[in-house]
Design a protein around this motif. Structure first.
Motif, PDB file in Angstrom:
ATOM      1  N   ILE A 239       2.155  70.507 -46.259  1.00 59.01           N
ATOM      2  CA  ILE A 239       1.914  69.096 -46.594  1.00 59.01           C
ATOM      3  C   ILE A 239       2.062  68.218 -45.358  1.00 59.01           C
ATOM      4  CG2 ILE A 239       2.800  67.140 -47.931  1.00 59.01           C
ATOM      5  CD1 ILE A 239       3.633  69.220 -50.094  1.00 59.01           C
ATOM      6  N   LYS A 240       3.033  68.543 -44.496  1.00 56.52           N
ATOM      7  CA  LYS A 240       3.238  67.751 -43.292  1.00 56.52           C
ATOM      8  C   LYS A 240       2.135  67.990 -42.249  1.00 56.52           C
ATOM      9  CE  LYS A 240       8.288  67.741 -43.806  1.00 56.52           C
ATOM     10  NZ  LYS A 240       9.578  68.253 -43.264  1.00 56.52           N
ATOM     11  N   ALA A 241       1.730  69.247 -42.073  1.00 57.90           N
ATOM     12  CA  ALA A 241       0.754  69.581 -41.020  1.00 57.90           C
ATOM     13  C   ALA A 241      -0.684  69.209 -41.403  1.00 57.90           C
ATOM     14  CB  ALA A 241       0.832  71.076 -40.700  1.00 57.90           C
ATOM     15  N   TYR A 242      -1.015  69.354 -42.685  1.00 54.50           N
ATOM     16  CA  TYR A 242      -2.400  69.106 -43.110  1.00 54.50           C
ATOM     17  C   TYR A 242      -2.402  68.235 -44.377  1.00 54.50           C
ATOM     18  CZ  TYR A 242      -2.884  73.279 -40.173  1.00 54.50           C
ATOM     19  OH  TYR A 242      -2.805  74.180 -39.139  1.00 54.50           O
ATOM     20  N   PRO A 243      -1.916  67.001 -44.246  1.00 55.92           N
ATOM     21  CA  PRO A 243      -1.719  66.157 -45.440  1.00 55.92           C
ATOM     22  C   PRO A 243      -3.009  65.820 -46.192  1.00 55.92           C
ATOM     23  CG  PRO A 243      -1.498  64.872 -43.438  1.00 55.92           C
ATOM     24  CD  PRO A 243      -1.564  66.293 -43.015  1.00 55.92           C
ATOM     25  N   GLN A 244      -4.141  65.821 -45.535  1.00 59.66           N
ATOM     26  CA  GLN A 244      -5.395  65.429 -46.189  1.00 59.66           C
ATOM     27  C   GLN A 244      -6.174  66.613 -46.746  1.00 59.66           C
ATOM     28  OE1 GLN A 244      -5.919  62.199 -46.573  1.00 59.66           O
ATOM     29  NE2 GLN A 244      -4.061  61.809 -45.379  1.00 59.66           N
ATOM     30  N   SER A 245      -5.657  67.801 -46.579  1.00 64.30           N
ATOM     31  CA  SER A 245      -6.395  68.991 -47.010  1.00 64.30           C
ATOM     32  C   SER A 245      -6.235  69.262 -48.501  1.00 64.30           C
ATOM     33  CB  SER A 245      -5.917  70.213 -46.227  1.00 64.30           C
ATOM     34  OG  SER A 245      -4.576  70.521 -46.557  1.00 64.30           O
ATOM     35  N   GLU A 246      -7.181  70.001 -49.066  1.00 63.48           N
ATOM     36  CA  GLU A 246      -7.082  70.394 -50.463  1.00 63.48           C
ATOM     37  C   GLU A 246      -5.888  71.336 -50.671  1.00 63.48           C
ATOM     38  OE1 GLU A 246     -10.719  72.034 -51.838  1.00 63.48           O
ATOM     39  OE2 GLU A 246     -11.889  70.221 -51.443  1.00 63.48           O
ATOM     40  N   ALA A 247      -5.623  72.160 -49.627  1.00 63.66           N
ATOM     41  CA  ALA A 247      -4.475  73.057 -49.721  1.00 63.66           C
ATOM     42  C   ALA A 247      -3.172  72.268 -49.858  1.00 63.66           C
ATOM     43  CB  ALA A 247      -4.424  73.950 -48.487  1.00 63.66           C
ATOM     44  N   ALA A 248      -3.054  71.126 -49.159  1.00 66.00           N
ATOM     45  CA  ALA A 248      -1.857  70.293 -49.263  1.00 66.00           C
ATOM     46  C   ALA A 248      -1.721  69.727 -50.675  1.00 66.00           C
ATOM     47  CB  ALA A 248      -1.912  69.169 -48.242  1.00 66.00           C
ATOM     48  N   MET A 249      -2.820  69.330 -51.302  1.00 64.24           N
ATOM     49  CA  MET A 249      -2.785  68.829 -52.674  1.00 64.24           C
ATOM     50  C   MET A 249      -2.285  69.918 -53.627  1.00 64.24           C
ATOM     51  SD  MET A 249      -6.366  66.676 -52.710  1.00 64.24           S
ATOM     52  CE  MET A 249      -6.185  66.257 -54.436  1.00 64.24           C
ATOM     53  N   ALA A 250      -2.777  71.159 -53.395  1.00 64.10           N
ATOM     54  CA  ALA A 250      -2.315  72.266 -54.238  1.00 64.10           C
ATOM     55  C   ALA A 250      -0.829  72.522 -54.023  1.00 64.10           C
ATOM     56  CB  ALA A 250      -3.125  73.525 -53.920  1.00 64.10           C
ATOM     57  N   ALA A 251      -0.367  72.365 -52.776  1.00 59.60           N
ATOM     58  CA  ALA A 251       1.053  72.572 -52.475  1.00 59.60           C
ATOM     59  C   ALA A 251       1.914  71.552 -53.204  1.00 59.60           C
ATOM     60  CB  ALA A 251       1.276  72.488 -50.971  1.00 59.60           C
ATOM     61  N   LYS A 252       1.466  70.288 -53.261  1.00 60.19           N
ATOM     62  CA  LYS A 252       2.218  69.238 -53.955  1.00 60.19           C
ATOM     63  C   LYS A 252       2.353  69.548 -55.442  1.00 60.19           C
ATOM     64  CE  LYS A 252       0.876  65.546 -50.746  1.00 60.19           C
ATOM     65  NZ  LYS A 252       0.083  64.284 -50.579  1.00 60.19           N
ATOM     66  N   GLU A 253       1.304  70.125 -56.013  1.00 61.31           N
ATOM     67  CA  GLU A 253       1.360  70.464 -57.432  1.00 61.31           C
ATOM     68  C   GLU A 253       2.272  71.673 -57.681  1.00 61.31           C
ATOM     69  OE1 GLU A 253      -2.628  71.142 -58.642  1.00 61.31           O
ATOM     70  OE2 GLU A 253      -3.240  69.031 -58.439  1.00 61.31           O
ATOM     71  N   ARG A 254       2.334  72.589 -56.711  1.00 63.47           N
ATOM     72  CA  ARG A 254       3.089  73.826 -56.908  1.00 63.47           C
ATOM     73  C   ARG A 254       4.585  73.654 -56.628  1.00 63.47           C
ATOM     74  NH1 ARG A 254       0.056  78.913 -54.642  1.00 63.47           N
ATOM     75  NH2 ARG A 254      -1.430  77.881 -56.025  1.00 63.47           N
ATOM     76  N   LEU A 255       4.954  72.785 -55.728  1.00 56.50           N
ATOM     77  CA  LEU A 255       6.354  72.624 -55.338  1.00 56.50           C
ATOM     78  C   LEU A 255       7.301  72.354 -56.524  1.00 56.50           C
ATOM     79  CD1 LEU A 255       6.407  70.711 -51.920  1.00 56.50           C
ATOM     80  CD2 LEU A 255       7.566  72.882 -52.467  1.00 56.50           C
ATOM     81  N   PRO A 256       6.954  71.437 -57.412  1.00 60.72           N
ATOM     82  CA  PRO A 256       7.894  71.162 -58.526  1.00 60.72           C
ATOM     83  C   PRO A 256       8.156  72.381 -59.423  1.00 60.72           C
ATOM     84  CG  PRO A 256       6.275  69.421 -58.310  1.00 60.72           C
ATOM     85  CD  PRO A 256       5.819  70.552 -57.429  1.00 60.72           C
ATOM     86  N   ARG A 257       7.231  73.336 -59.424  1.00 56.54           N
ATOM     87  CA  ARG A 257       7.405  74.489 -60.316  1.00 56.54           C
ATOM     88  C   ARG A 257       8.256  75.589 -59.703  1.00 56.54           C
ATOM     89  NH1 ARG A 257       1.769  73.546 -61.158  1.00 56.54           N
ATOM     90  NH2 ARG A 257       1.224  75.405 -59.928  1.00 56.54           N
ATOM     91  N   LEU A 258       8.540  75.437 -58.374  1.00 51.95           N
ATOM     92  CA  LEU A 258       9.354  76.454 -57.693  1.00 51.95           C
ATOM     93  C   LEU A 258      10.843  76.124 -57.852  1.00 51.95           C
ATOM     94  CD1 LEU A 258       7.408  77.044 -54.362  1.00 51.95           C
ATOM     95  CD2 LEU A 258       7.505  78.522 -56.345  1.00 51.95           C
ATOM     96  N   LYS A 259      11.609  77.061 -58.287  1.00 53.28           N
ATOM     97  CA  LYS A 259      13.054  76.842 -58.456  1.00 53.28           C
ATOM     98  C   LYS A 259      13.825  77.842 -57.640  1.00 53.28           C
ATOM     99  CE  LYS A 259      12.550  75.019 -63.163  1.00 53.28           C
ATOM    100  NZ  LYS A 259      12.956  75.185 -64.586  1.00 53.28           N
TER     101      LYS A 259
END
Length: 259
Positions: A239-259
């Protein structure tokens, strides 16, 4: 020309007849000896005229025959020239066709040589937004390897991409080949090897269009290996290195589900 000669003979004969009449009238004035001499002389003159007329007619006939022969010879020469011209015209047309065919063959041959040379000449290619120069065999091998991956034969895809990178270590296809190799290894559950190749791509070409996806794939490998902490860090880095990428958007959605 024969008719003219006949007219001449007739005129001469008429003249001689007139002269003969005149001689008869004068005969009474001379004695018999003189008359006989005059008659003999006249006869000689007539004979001379006849001979000359015959000779003239003969010459005219000979000239006419010669003229006819010359005319016939000229006609034969004309026909011969016509035949030769027709032959030359045909030969010239055939020559033109032969030259045109030769030119087409030379053009086809030159085109064939150019096509064969182009098969060995480096060409510009564009892959994943990057333009570079590649050898024909290099392009062919990469396309073949990618085709293996796309038809879902992931074990074979690993082999062909590894072989490709070994054969062309400095290839412009390198980052893309590493990306697809990592994906083939992920599909066969070889997560550690996949992470090595994804990280190699990022280290070599951090601005490559596939780099954000490679970071996300590393996180996926960590998740599969139950390395949740490492996966969270990787997603944060993405998210920090490639904030505008589609991969970063997917990372934002996945982070809350990781415990």
């Amino acid at each position: 020309m024969e008719l003219g000669a006949v007219k001449i003979v007739r005129r001469v004969a008429a003249f001689l007849l007139l002269g003969l009449g005149a001689a008869s009238v004068s005969a009474g004035l001379f004695d018999d000896e003189e008359a006989r001499r005059a008659i003999l002389d006249l006869r000689q003159r007539i004979e001379s005229v006849r001979v000359e007329s015959a000779q003239a007619v003969s010459r005219v006939n000979e000239d006419t025959a010669s003229f006819r022969r010359s005319l016939l010879e000229l006609q034969n020469q004309i026909e011969t020239l016509r035949a030769e011209m027709a032959t030359l015209r045909g030969s010239n047309e055939q020559l033109v066709r032969d030259v045109a065919q030769l030119q087409r063959q030379q053009k086809d041959t030159a085109q064939g040589v150019d096509d064969r040379l182009r098969q060995f000449e480096p060409t510009k290619v564009t892959v994943d937004g990057r333009e570079f120069t590649a050898e024909p065999a290099e392009k062919r091998d990469f396309d073949a390897a990618l085709a293996v991956f796309r038809r879902g034969d992931f074990p074979a895809a690993q082999s062909v991409f590894l072989e490709f990178l070994k054969r062309y270590p400095a290839t412009g296809y390198g980052p893309s080949a590493l990306f697809w190799l990592g994906n083939a290894q992920y599909a066969t559950h070889d997560y550690k090897a996949a992470m090595i190749n994804f990280r190699s791509l990022i280290a070599k070409e951090p601005e490559h269009v596939r780099a954000p996806e490679a970071v996300l794939s590393i996180a996926n490998c960590q998740i599969e290996l139950k390395d949740t902490r490492g996966a969270r860090k990787t997603l944060d880095d993405l998210i920090k290195a490639y904030p505008q990428s589609e991969a970063a958007m997917a990372a934002k959605e996945r982070l809350p589900r990781l415990k």
